[in-house]
Design a protein around this motif. Structure first.
Motif, short mmCIF file in Angstrom:
data_model
loop_
_atom_site.label_atom_id
_atom_site.label_comp_id
_atom_site.label_asym_id
_atom_site.label_seq_id
_atom_site.Cartn_x
_atom_site.Cartn_y
_atom_site.Cartn_z
N GLY A 263 0.79 -1.22 0.00
CA GLY A 263 0.00 0.00 0.00
C GLY A 263 0.82 1.27 0.00
O GLY A 263 0.29 2.36 0.21
N ASN A 264 2.11 1.16 -0.27
CA ASN A 264 3.00 2.32 -0.19
C ASN A 264 4.00 2.27 -1.34
O ASN A 264 4.66 1.25 -1.55
CB ASN A 264 3.73 2.32 1.16
N ILE A 265 4.12 3.35 -2.11
CA ILE A 265 5.07 3.42 -3.22
C ILE A 265 5.98 4.63 -3.00
O ILE A 265 5.51 5.74 -2.80
CB ILE A 265 4.34 3.55 -4.57
N GLN A 266 7.28 4.38 -3.04
CA GLN A 266 8.26 5.45 -2.84
C GLN A 266 9.07 5.66 -4.10
O GLN A 266 9.63 4.71 -4.67
CB GLN A 266 9.20 5.09 -1.68
N THR A 267 9.14 6.91 -4.55
CA THR A 267 9.96 7.28 -5.70
C THR A 267 10.97 8.33 -5.27
O THR A 267 10.59 9.39 -4.78
CB THR A 267 9.09 7.85 -6.84
N GLU A 294 6.08 9.99 -1.97
CA GLU A 294 5.54 8.78 -1.35
C GLU A 294 4.03 8.74 -1.52
O GLU A 294 3.32 9.68 -1.18
CB GLU A 294 5.91 8.74 0.13
N PHE A 295 3.54 7.64 -2.08
CA PHE A 295 2.11 7.47 -2.32
C PHE A 295 1.58 6.33 -1.46
O PHE A 295 2.13 5.23 -1.46
CB PHE A 295 1.83 7.16 -3.79
N LYS A 296 0.52 6.60 -0.72
CA LYS A 296 -0.15 5.58 0.07
C LYS A 296 -1.53 5.34 -0.52
O LYS A 296 -2.26 6.29 -0.82
CB LYS A 296 -0.25 6.02 1.53
N GLN A 297 -1.86 4.06 -0.72
CA GLN A 297 -3.11 3.70 -1.36
C GLN A 297 -4.29 4.40 -0.69
O GLN A 297 -4.39 4.43 0.53
CB GLN A 297 -3.32 2.18 -1.31
N GLY A 298 -5.16 4.96 -1.51
CA GLY A 298 -6.33 5.65 -0.99
C GLY A 298 -6.18 7.16 -0.97
O GLY A 298 -7.17 7.88 -0.86
N ASN A 299 -4.95 7.64 -1.07
CA ASN A 299 -4.71 9.09 -1.08
C ASN A 299 -4.91 9.64 -2.48
O ASN A 299 -4.73 8.95 -3.49
CB ASN A 299 -3.31 9.42 -0.59
N LYS A 301 -3.14 12.32 -3.59
CA LYS A 301 -1.88 12.87 -4.07
C LYS A 301 -0.72 12.24 -3.31
O LYS A 301 -0.92 11.51 -2.33
CB LYS A 301 -1.86 14.39 -3.88
N VAL A 302 0.48 12.55 -3.77
CA VAL A 302 1.68 12.01 -3.12
C VAL A 302 2.22 13.03 -2.12
O VAL A 302 1.98 14.23 -2.24
CB VAL A 302 2.77 11.65 -4.14
N ASP A 303 2.95 12.53 -1.13
CA ASP A 303 3.65 13.40 -0.18
C ASP A 303 5.09 13.54 -0.65
O ASP A 303 5.75 12.55 -0.96
CB ASP A 303 3.61 12.79 1.23
N VAL A 304 5.59 14.76 -0.68
CA VAL A 304 6.95 15.03 -1.16
C VAL A 304 7.79 15.55 0.00
O VAL A 304 7.35 16.43 0.75
CB VAL A 304 6.94 16.07 -2.30
N LYS A 305 9.00 15.00 0.17
CA LYS A 305 9.89 15.46 1.22
C LYS A 305 11.34 15.26 0.81
O LYS A 305 11.66 14.46 -0.08
CB LYS A 305 9.61 14.72 2.53
N ASP A 306 12.24 16.00 1.46
CA ASP A 306 13.67 15.86 1.23
C ASP A 306 14.18 14.63 1.96
O ASP A 306 13.77 14.35 3.10
CB ASP A 306 14.42 17.10 1.71
N VAL A 307 15.10 13.88 1.34
CA VAL A 307 15.62 12.66 1.94
C VAL A 307 17.11 12.54 1.65
O VAL A 307 17.66 13.24 0.79
CB VAL A 307 14.90 11.41 1.40
N ASN A 308 17.75 11.63 2.37
CA ASN A 308 19.12 11.22 2.07
C ASN A 308 19.03 10.16 0.98
O ASN A 308 18.68 9.01 1.24
CB ASN A 308 19.79 10.67 3.33
N VAL A 309 19.32 10.53 -0.24
CA VAL A 309 19.13 9.66 -1.39
C VAL A 309 19.87 8.33 -1.24
O VAL A 309 19.37 7.28 -1.66
CB VAL A 309 19.57 10.39 -2.68
N ALA A 310 21.03 8.35 -0.63
CA ALA A 310 21.85 7.14 -0.51
C ALA A 310 21.11 6.02 0.21
O ALA A 310 21.31 4.84 -0.09
CB ALA A 310 23.16 7.46 0.21
N VAL A 311 20.25 6.37 1.17
CA VAL A 311 19.50 5.37 1.91
C VAL A 311 18.65 4.52 0.97
O VAL A 311 18.46 3.32 1.19
CB VAL A 311 18.61 6.03 2.98
#
Length: 390
Positions: A263-267, A294-299, A301-311
């Motif tokens: 239920g969760n997709i991360q790009t 990050e998209f959670k089923q049922g939403n 729109k997606v949530d956008v945030k800054d991340v440490n890409v290497a993770v």
């Protein structure tokens, strides 16, 4: 003085890795490195990757005194057997002080050894996959598999060590879209270079369906699992990745997609620019390098945030990197890579959070022992099942 020496060196190493070491302390550390070959080898081993500037905030939250006291206690326990065992754990997690609990540091616990019954049955993943051709035939691919797999209608499919390569001897026109499907099982990884030159890294437990040759309007693939894309630029033909409920649109860039969490997709975008569209609502969000959509089923729109890409991307370079992640999520990653099942006798340990990194190709017992050494969470291995308790 002999008992005081280890914690002094550990302290100097920590200061060096954090960039807070003085000139005098650096000279003291250099003297220690020159005393014995194994000292120099240990220093080079734990400094071989530039991890610390990116994750410095994790270390700064740690109670240094408590962490060093406990680590020094463990060092003394193994001192009679030499530095080899200590080095083994340092190479996995760069010291137990880098592992952080979900609500406090868990360093007061006594070390509990891992029970490794039949652990030899558990092996790290390797290059292997199954190619399903458009006529339904299956071709089993493995490491160092070099051969011509298919030649049909101007498209040649070749196995080259750890990847498939599609090459076209014709122009862009196609009479019909023919699809292949690449399935990577648990305990596997594979790469594919598509007909347009795009390179895709497929992680364990991943499936991708794609045309053997793209048409003139778009380049579209279908993904389930986790993959890293290095897309060849083509302004006239956008590259599209469709998953359950989400479509990613890109013209030429590098990014990672993970659908393994239900239920969760991360790009996560490394470079370039992409749009992430929720198919049900039609809402699209454009993200920039260093961001995750990050998209959670049922939403809607997606949530956008800054991340440490290497993770999110270091898996393709042979590294597991975790940043404040739940133990359950970490063990899910390990179960896919080592092709094992995980059973929790103590459910509460699922919610412990950790930060650290480990080499992807290490023996699983080394990784489990390092987590145990740091936290007190215990693992017993029965066949290809890891049993977790506290």
């Amino acid at each position: 003085m002999e008992n005081q020496y280890p914690d002094r060196i550990v302290h100097l190493l920590q200061l060096y890795l954090l960039g807070d070491i003085t000139k005098e302390e650096r000279q003291e550390l250099e003297v220690w490195c020159e005393e014995k070959v194994r000292n120099r080898q240990l220093f080079e081993q734990i400094c071989q990757e530039d991890l610390f500037s990116k994750e410095r905030f994790v270390y700064e939250k740690i109670d240094d005194t408590k962490a060093l006291r406990t680590f020094e206690k463990h060092v003394r326990k193994v001192s009679a057997r030499g530095i080899g065992r200590w080095w083994k754990y340092a190479a996995v997690l760069l010291f137990p002080i880098l592992v952080v609990g979900s609500w406090k540091l868990i360093y007061e616990v006594e070390q509990v050894p891992v029970v490794t019954t039949s652990v030899s049955q558990i092996q790290p993943g390797c290059s292997r996959a199954v190619l399903v051709l458009d006529d339904g035939r299956k071709v089993f691919l493995k490491e160092e598999d070099e051969r011509v797999i298919s030649e049909d209608k101007g498209i040649t499919v070749t196995g080259e060590k750890d990847r498939l390569v599609y090459t076209s001897s014709e122009g862009k026109n196609v009479d019909e879209i023919r699809f292949n499907e690449l399935e990577v099982p648990r305990g596997g990884e594979y790469k594919v270079r598509l007909a347009d030159g795009t390179l895709v890294y497929l992680n364990s437990a991943t499936r991708m369906k794609y045309p053997v040759k793209f048409d003139e309007k778009e380049r579209k693939v279908y993904l389930s699992g986790e993959a890293y894309f290095e897309v060849t630029k083509d302004p006239k033909r956008p590259f599209l990745v469709e998953m359950e409920g989400v479509e990613v649109r890109v013209y030429g860039t590098s990014f990672n997609i993970n659908t393994h969490q239900k239920g969760n997709i991360q790009t996560v975008l490394v470079k370039g620019s992409i749009g992430v569209k929720v198919l049900a609502s039609g809402m699209e969000s454009v993200i920039t390098p260093g961001q995750m959509a990050e998209f959670k089923q049922g939403n809607a729109k997606v949530d956008v945030k800054d991340v440490n890409v290497a993770v999110y991307t270091d898996w393709k370079d042979g590294i597991f990197r975790f940043e404040n992640q739940r133990l359950e999520d970490i063990l899910t990653v390990l179960s896919n890579w080592y092709d094992v099942d995980v059973f929790y006798q103590t459910v509460s340990v699922k919610e412990l959070h950790f930060s650290g990194y480990m080499e992807r190709y290490k023996d699983v017992s080394v990784i489990l022992e390092a987590i145990t050494l740091s936290t007190g969470v215990t693992f017993s291995v029965q066949g290809k099942t890891i049993i977790v308790s506290k």
